[in-house]
Scaffold this motif. Sequence first.
Motif, mmCIF file in Angstrom:
data_model
loop_
_atom_site.group_PDB
_atom_site.id
_atom_site.type_symbol
_atom_site.label_atom_id
_atom_site.label_comp_id
_atom_site.label_asym_id
_atom_site.label_seq_id
_atom_site.Cartn_x
_atom_site.Cartn_y
_atom_site.Cartn_z
ATOM 1 N N PHE A 78 0.776 -1.240 0.000
ATOM 2 C CA PHE A 78 0.000 0.000 0.000
ATOM 3 C C PHE A 78 0.806 1.287 0.000
ATOM 4 O O PHE A 78 0.314 2.313 -0.481
ATOM 5 N N VAL A 79 2.042 1.311 0.490
ATOM 6 C CA VAL A 79 2.800 2.574 0.500
ATOM 7 C C VAL A 79 3.046 3.112 -0.918
ATOM 8 O O VAL A 79 2.918 4.318 -1.138
ATOM 9 N N PRO A 80 3.354 2.286 -1.908
ATOM 10 C CA PRO A 80 3.535 2.830 -3.263
ATOM 11 C C PRO A 80 2.310 3.577 -3.796
ATOM 12 O O PRO A 80 2.453 4.478 -4.624
ATOM 13 N N ASN A 81 1.124 3.266 -3.312
ATOM 14 C CA ASN A 81 -0.070 4.002 -3.732
ATOM 15 C C ASN A 81 -0.032 5.455 -3.283
ATOM 16 O O ASN A 81 -0.586 6.327 -3.940
ATOM 17 N N PHE A 82 0.618 5.722 -2.162
ATOM 18 C CA PHE A 82 0.783 7.106 -1.710
ATOM 19 C C PHE A 82 1.681 7.866 -2.683
ATOM 20 O O PHE A 82 1.430 9.023 -3.002
ATOM 21 N N VAL A 83 2.727 7.203 -3.158
ATOM 22 C CA VAL A 83 3.633 7.819 -4.134
ATOM 23 C C VAL A 83 2.881 8.144 -5.420
ATOM 24 O O VAL A 83 3.101 9.188 -6.035
ATOM 25 N N SER A 84 1.965 7.280 -5.808
ATOM 26 C CA SER A 84 1.191 7.499 -7.039
ATOM 27 C C SER A 84 0.291 8.718 -6.951
ATOM 28 O O SER A 84 0.197 9.492 -7.889
ATOM 29 N N VAL A 85 -0.378 8.890 -5.809
ATOM 30 C CA VAL A 85 -1.336 9.991 -5.695
ATOM 31 C C VAL A 85 -0.715 11.280 -5.182
ATOM 32 O O VAL A 85 -1.285 12.352 -5.348
ATOM 33 N N ALA A 86 0.452 11.193 -4.553
ATOM 34 C CA ALA A 86 1.121 12.378 -4.006
ATOM 35 C C ALA A 86 2.625 12.289 -4.291
ATOM 36 O O ALA A 86 3.439 12.137 -3.376
ATOM 37 N N PRO A 87 3.015 12.366 -5.574
ATOM 38 C CA PRO A 87 4.428 12.182 -5.943
ATOM 39 C C PRO A 87 5.335 13.344 -5.540
ATOM 40 O O PRO A 87 6.547 13.248 -5.695
ATOM 41 N N HIS A 88 4.767 14.417 -5.004
ATOM 42 C CA HIS A 88 5.564 15.562 -4.562
ATOM 43 C C HIS A 88 6.385 15.243 -3.315
ATOM 44 O O HIS A 88 7.251 16.028 -2.937
ATOM 45 N N ALA A 89 6.110 14.108 -2.646
ATOM 46 C CA ALA A 89 6.781 13.779 -1.389
ATOM 47 C C ALA A 89 7.170 12.310 -1.359
ATOM 48 O O ALA A 89 6.657 11.509 -2.132
ATOM 49 N N VAL A 90 8.057 11.982 -0.448
ATOM 50 C CA VAL A 90 8.334 10.578 -0.159
ATOM 51 C C VAL A 90 7.296 10.131 0.868
ATOM 52 O O VAL A 90 6.690 10.958 1.554
ATOM 53 N N HIS A 91 7.075 8.839 0.971
ATOM 54 C CA HIS A 91 6.119 8.295 1.924
ATOM 55 C C HIS A 91 6.746 7.048 2.524
ATOM 56 O O HIS A 91 7.755 6.543 2.010
ATOM 57 N N GLY A 92 6.177 6.531 3.596
ATOM 58 C CA GLY A 92 6.804 5.361 4.177
ATOM 59 C C GLY A 92 6.041 4.751 5.326
ATOM 60 O O GLY A 92 4.849 4.999 5.511
ATOM 61 N N ALA A 93 6.761 3.961 6.101
ATOM 62 C CA ALA A 93 6.190 3.237 7.228
ATOM 63 C C ALA A 93 7.188 3.267 8.379
ATOM 64 O O ALA A 93 8.404 3.236 8.164
ATOM 65 N N ILE A 94 6.644 3.318 9.585
ATOM 66 C CA ILE A 94 7.452 3.370 10.807
ATOM 67 C C ILE A 94 6.847 2.407 11.811
ATOM 68 O O ILE A 94 5.624 2.319 11.939
ATOM 69 N N VAL A 95 7.700 1.706 12.535
ATOM 70 C CA VAL A 95 7.266 0.893 13.663
ATOM 71 C C VAL A 95 7.977 1.440 14.897
ATOM 72 O O VAL A 95 9.179 1.738 14.855
ATOM 73 N N LEU A 96 7.225 1.600 15.983
ATOM 74 C CA LEU A 96 7.759 2.134 17.234
ATOM 75 C C LEU A 96 7.950 1.038 18.262
ATOM 76 O O LEU A 96 7.191 0.066 18.292
ATOM 77 N N SER A 97 8.944 1.220 19.122
ATOM 78 C CA SER A 97 9.035 0.465 20.365
ATOM 79 C C SER A 97 8.737 1.479 21.474
ATOM 80 O O SER A 97 8.380 2.625 21.189
ATOM 81 N N ASP A 98 8.924 1.089 22.720
ATOM 82 C CA ASP A 98 8.723 2.040 23.818
ATOM 83 C C ASP A 98 9.846 3.063 23.898
ATOM 84 O O ASP A 98 9.688 4.091 24.553
ATOM 85 N N THR A 99 10.976 2.790 23.227
ATOM 86 C CA THR A 99 12.137 3.670 23.367
ATOM 87 C C THR A 99 12.764 4.117 22.053
ATOM 88 O O THR A 99 13.675 4.942 22.066
ATOM 89 N N ALA A 100 12.330 3.590 20.923
ATOM 90 C CA ALA A 100 12.988 3.902 19.653
ATOM 91 C C ALA A 100 12.009 3.707 18.500
ATOM 92 O O ALA A 100 10.809 3.519 18.712
ATOM 93 N N ALA A 101 12.535 3.755 17.279
ATOM 94 C CA ALA A 101 11.713 3.582 16.079
ATOM 95 C C ALA A 101 12.568 3.025 14.953
ATOM 96 O O ALA A 101 13.799 3.085 14.988
ATOM 97 N N PHE A 102 11.890 2.520 13.934
ATOM 98 C CA PHE A 102 12.528 1.979 12.746
ATOM 99 C C PHE A 102 11.613 2.309 11.579
ATOM 100 O O PHE A 102 10.388 2.245 11.714
ATOM 101 N N GLY A 103 12.166 2.691 10.431
ATOM 102 C CA GLY A 103 11.302 3.054 9.326
ATOM 103 C C GLY A 103 11.935 2.887 7.968
ATOM 104 O O GLY A 103 13.157 2.736 7.837
#
Length: 167
Positions: free
Chosen positions: A113-138
């Motif tokens: 599903f993230v590539p669909n964001f690029v298709s409709v809003a190509p002016h920006a990058v888009h992505g995904a992030i997962v959080l822990s209680d102390t950090a993040a990864f994306g």
Amino acid sequence: MNIRFKIMSTLLAAIRADLRRPHAFAHERVGFIAAGLAAAHDELLILARDYRPVRDEDYLRDQSVGAMISAEAIRGARQWAMNERVAIFHVHMHGGRGVPGFSGVDNRENARFVPNFVSVAPHAVHGAIVLSDTAAFGQVWLDRKSPQPFITRFAEVGMPIRNWRAA
């Protein structure tokens, strides 16, 4: 490419609090972060600005995943990206301490599903992030065809400022 993600500690705390709320049947919560971008040479800075949780009624019953959201929820986030000209990052939480990682389901669904964001809003990058209680990864989608680089460094801006490497 060096990709940095900055977020105010107050916004990050509000996101974590929202993602910890129980749902009637979903095992985890999901939301979307809107961000502004700054780029120069081989540097990309992503500045988190706002957060919108997925509404309770937009979760679908699906025992094969922690949370499945409706096409309407994704459509609303895509509309946000187009109307406000922002980058959108799907976010959810795994809990625990330290830098988390995407599960196999996360990798599969992000790639769908993230590539669909690029298709409709190509002016920006888009992505995904997962959080822990102390950090993040994306991960970031620069366009529909290029490899999807991981966010290199996160910064939580508050007292104190916290930084961590994630890739």
